[in-house]
Design a protein around this motif. Sequence first.
Motif: not given
Length: 234
Positions: A169-172, A184-185, A201-209, A227-232
């Motif tokens: 996904e790309d939409a925040p 998993h995102v 980036r803060s909500w993704s498991d893997i972030f990419t450009h 696995r990193k925690a979400t902002p919440e």
Amino acid sequence: MSKISGAIFDCDGTLLDSMSMWYDMFDELFRSYGLEPTSEAIDKVEAMTIPDTCTYLHAELGMGGSVEELYDHVERIVTYDYEHKVSEMPGARGMLESLAGAGIPMVVASSSPSPFVRKALACHGMLDFFSDTLCTADVRQGRDKDFPDVYLEALDRLGTSLAETWVFEDAPFAVRSARRMGLHVVGIHNDHDGRDEDFIRSWSDIFTHNYDDVSLEAIHTFDDAARKATPEEA
């Protein structure tokens, strides 16, 4: 270690580099009715389905003689632009080929109407990678991607588990929604779409450009224990 047994892809901004097309479409649409597009109006409709967008623009701004007329106008613009003005997201085809080669089933879950999406993917030779295409407007209560409905339906269509299904996904707001429900995102950020990179980036498991930091191997070796925690959750 992680495992992937199914994949859910967004279309615009994820498979196709088409977000600027939508912004241009709204600009053309507004001006065709003698209106000046505003950032407030665009922000208001960004998460909406196309039918809801047309309903809102007709009711609130007086666009079109009817909602149906406005929808037909949007469809004409978008159908032409998908074929003539849109390119693939760099690296998207390679990702699809890797997943298909591994026998991993895939579906598309989009906010755009399914006929739009199928035409767009067919134009770019991508449609056959997917067993199904889903539209938020056609699922359950027709709610947008701020809600998990379309992802729940996609899981049903795939027949895969929550723990072993990855969303691209790309939409925040969609990245957040998918992660909140436990999927998993892979968060994809396109530098020229103007979306909030830090939020994605803060909500993704893997972030990419543009898929440059993601591969089937990276997914298989993803460490769920770390696995990193979400902002919440942080």
